[in-house]
Motif scaffolding. Structure first.
Motif, PDB file in Angstrom:
ATOM      1  N   THR A   1     126.654  42.749 -46.038  1.00 24.77           N
ATOM      2  CA  THR A   1     127.968  42.154 -46.968  1.00 24.77           C
ATOM      3  C   THR A   1     127.265  41.004 -47.698  1.00 24.77           C
ATOM      4  OG1 THR A   1     129.445  43.640 -46.865  1.00 24.77           O
ATOM      5  CG2 THR A   1     130.217  41.356 -47.386  1.00 24.77           C
ATOM      6  N   PRO A   2     126.822  39.855 -46.695  1.00 19.62           N
ATOM      7  CA  PRO A   2     126.809  38.636 -47.612  1.00 19.62           C
ATOM      8  C   PRO A   2     125.406  38.994 -48.297  1.00 19.62           C
ATOM      9  CG  PRO A   2     126.829  38.827 -44.505  1.00 19.62           C
ATOM     10  CD  PRO A   2     126.470  40.520 -45.121  1.00 19.62           C
ATOM     11  N   GLY A   3     124.977  39.495 -48.262  1.00 23.06           N
ATOM     12  CA  GLY A   3     123.863  39.858 -49.236  1.00 23.06           C
ATOM     13  C   GLY A   3     124.391  40.489 -50.490  1.00 23.06           C
ATOM     14  N   PHE A   4     125.030  40.976 -50.367  1.00 26.39           N
ATOM     15  CA  PHE A   4     125.756  41.702 -51.571  1.00 26.39           C
ATOM     16  C   PHE A   4     126.401  40.041 -52.148  1.00 26.39           C
ATOM     17  CE2 PHE A   4     125.721  46.342 -50.646  1.00 26.39           C
ATOM     18  CZ  PHE A   4     125.540  46.390 -51.524  1.00 26.39           C
ATOM     19  N   ILE A   5     127.491  39.246 -51.133  1.00 29.27           N
ATOM     20  CA  ILE A   5     128.284  38.314 -51.858  1.00 29.27           C
ATOM     21  C   ILE A   5     126.670  37.415 -52.837  1.00 29.27           C
ATOM     22  CG2 ILE A   5     128.931  36.126 -50.745  1.00 29.27           C
ATOM     23  CD1 ILE A   5     130.543  38.368 -50.777  1.00 29.27           C
ATOM     24  N   CYS A   6     125.700  37.120 -51.839  1.00 29.71           N
ATOM     25  CA  CYS A   6     125.021  35.795 -52.441  1.00 29.71           C
ATOM     26  C   CYS A   6     124.371  36.474 -53.606  1.00 29.71           C
ATOM     27  CB  CYS A   6     123.489  35.851 -51.525  1.00 29.71           C
ATOM     28  SG  CYS A   6     123.797  34.733 -49.340  1.00 29.71           S
ATOM     29  N   SER A   7     124.173  37.298 -53.910  1.00 26.47           N
ATOM     30  CA  SER A   7     123.733  38.355 -55.346  1.00 26.47           C
ATOM     31  C   SER A   7     124.716  37.797 -55.914  1.00 26.47           C
ATOM     32  CB  SER A   7     122.945  39.532 -55.051  1.00 26.47           C
ATOM     33  OG  SER A   7     121.795  39.631 -54.152  1.00 26.47           O
ATOM     34  N   MET A   8     126.225  38.344 -55.364  1.00 28.05           N
ATOM     35  CA  MET A   8     126.999  38.770 -56.552  1.00 28.05           C
ATOM     36  C   MET A   8     127.612  37.046 -57.047  1.00 28.05           C
ATOM     37  SD  MET A   8     130.528  40.277 -56.070  1.00 28.05           S
ATOM     38  CE  MET A   8     130.216  41.927 -55.210  1.00 28.05           C
TER      39      MET A   8
END
Length: 487
Positions: free
Chosen positions: A118-125
């Protein structure tokens, strides 16, 4: 020289005592910012995504998502980084923090399950959330483009984040639900200020040195003095070597921020692209001016990789399965090589000499790539791989044809994955040139194309399959071209 430092979530911290090869991922985790995860250590899974302030394409600064597992922390000396922990606001003195809009949408729409990715998704998003032109062209009434939401969100921004433990729909719903940044959003306001300057860096620990020269002349002098130095730009290749093969170097020279390698010029007879421009920057600055490159970019790895990868790096590694060489061969591109004594221009068709070998001499850098004008009007790039995106090609074929009055006046075909080097399909080109653009001509040339190169059997594809795909690729181009004409 000022000690190497990096600003993380608004707080400046020294890079020391990290070793020069230490990745941003490891640096952050060692300092308690454990939202940044390691999944693959190769830049494929996106669990390590963070945002970096970079020179903008349409504004002074862009927030750009990159793979923290690949970038050495020394490469971000003087730069600004935002992790998933830095997106929420408040939370001081025991008060609850206010989630960032992308965090809020992922939470309420069920976009997170185990939470590892999730944190990686959050930063890309979040990087896509802050893209300045995101809402410039969406049509809310047009639901025919599944890759873009009514809010302008481009799902390709998440193509490098591979975990889907919740399924695709909740993540897509969250991406398409985010609005636009508010006027008091500090990260949005940051885009209107200049990004940090790329500082000259000399960072040494344990007999290893990371160098970032300030000018091209200084870089070329360093390479002459240190022929053993490894040159890096986006580190998308070298970072994998560090992580997976424990590669360690005595001297690394970073050239990704050299101004002389970051230009993009359109002249009357050619387009010149600086070797250190990232693929994302090239894509957005050309804005479709070179259709064959525009077709390449979405198929080149993922947005996370394209945010760091460069044409100079892709050509410099000399890989026979790199995606850009077939396209550049079809475009009849050349490379400008520079050393301390001057420059020389080499046609790309003469550049590769063997497996991961080239005519580039010790001490030479790829300064730029030149694409001659005018461009051939009929072009296509066909990448055959096991996944639609974010994968290594089994076969890559690029076409650039001039067809006038039903006759092929010129044909250029670049191939990847079928020999020890990227190659031109000279025999197939000759079988097309001067011939009518008909099914019979194309069938004969396709048979010739199947015999090009020396494809091998490996875990990606058999030699027979690769050869078959070469011929099918030309047949596909003919079908697409005749359909376009009849339409």
């Amino acid at each position: 020289m000022v000690a190497a430092r990096i600003t993380v979530n608004g707080r400046e911290t020294p890079i020391s005592p990290a070793a020069p090869h230490t990745t941003v991922l490891d640096f952050l985790r060692e300092r308690g910012l454990t939202g940044t995860k390691e999944g693959c250590a190769e830049g494929e899974c996106g669990a390590c995504s963070v945002m970096v302030a970079r020179p903008g394409v349409n504004r002074p600064t862009d927030w750009v998502a990159v793979n923290a597992c690949l970038v050495p922390v020394a490469a971000l000396d003087g730069q600004e980084v935002i992790t998933s922990e830095g997106l929420a606001t408040g939370g001081a003195a025991g008060t609850p923090a206010t989630l960032h809009p992308v965090q809020q949408e992922m939470a309420v729409r069920g976009g997170s399950q185990c939470g590892y990715c999730t944190p990686g998704f959050i930063c890309s998003m979040a990087a896509e959330y802050y893209r300045p032109d995101r809402c410039a062209h969406p049509d809310p009434a047009d639901d025919t483009d599944p890759e873009h939401g009514p809010n302008g969100f481009d799902l390709h921004a998440l193509s490098g984040n591979l975990c889907r433990c919740t399924g695709y729909r909740p993540i897509r719903d969250a991406a398409f639900a985010v609005g636009t940044p508010t006027e008091d959003d500090a990260l949005a306001q940051r885009r209107e200020q200049s990004p940090p300057e790329a500082v000259a860096t000399e960072y040494t620990r344990d007999d290893s040195t990371f160098l970032r020269p300030g000018t091209l002349a200084e870089a070329l002098r360093l390479l002459r003095e240190r022929p053993d130095a490894v040159v890096v730009a986006g580190s998308t290749d070298w970072g994998v070597e560090v992580n997976i093969r424990a590669r360690r170097e005595k001297c690394v020279v970073a050239v990704d921020r050299l101004p002389e390698l970051r230009s993009l010029r359109v002249e009357s007879d050619h387009i010149e692209i600086g070797a250190a421009q990232t693929l994302t920057e090239i894509e957005r600055r050309l804005d479709g001016r070179v259709p064959l490159l525009a077709e390449l970019f979405p198929q080149f790895a993922s947005r996370l990789i394209r945010n760091s990868a460069t044409l100079g790096g892709n050509l410099g590694t000399g890989s026979p399965i790199g995606d850009s060489p077939p396209v550049l061969l079809a475009l009849e591109a050349s490379v400008v090589l520079a050393d301390a004594d001057g420059e020389r221009e080499v046609p790309l068709s003469d550049y590769f000499t063997g497996y991961r070998q080239s005519v580039r001499r010790p001490g030479e850098l790829i300064r730029s790539v030149r694409i001659p004008l005018p461009l051939s009007p009929v072009t296509a790039f066909h990448k055959i791989a096991k996944r639609r995106f974010d994968d290594i090609s089994s076969v890559a074929v690029a076409f650039a044809l001039d067809i006038e009055d039903g006759t092929v006046r010129k044909a250029r075909i670049g191939l990847g994955g079928v020999a020890a080097t990227p190659v031109r399909a000279l025999a197939a080109e000759a079988a097309l040139e001067g011939k009518p653009w008909t099914a019979a001509t194309v069938a004969a040339a396709a048979r010739m194309l199947r015999s090009q190169g020396t494809p091998m059997n490996d875990h990606r594809a058999s030699a027979g399959y690769r050869s078959a795909m070469l011929g099918q690729s030309l047949l596909k181009l003919y079908a697409q071209t005749t359909e376009a004409v009849s339409a």
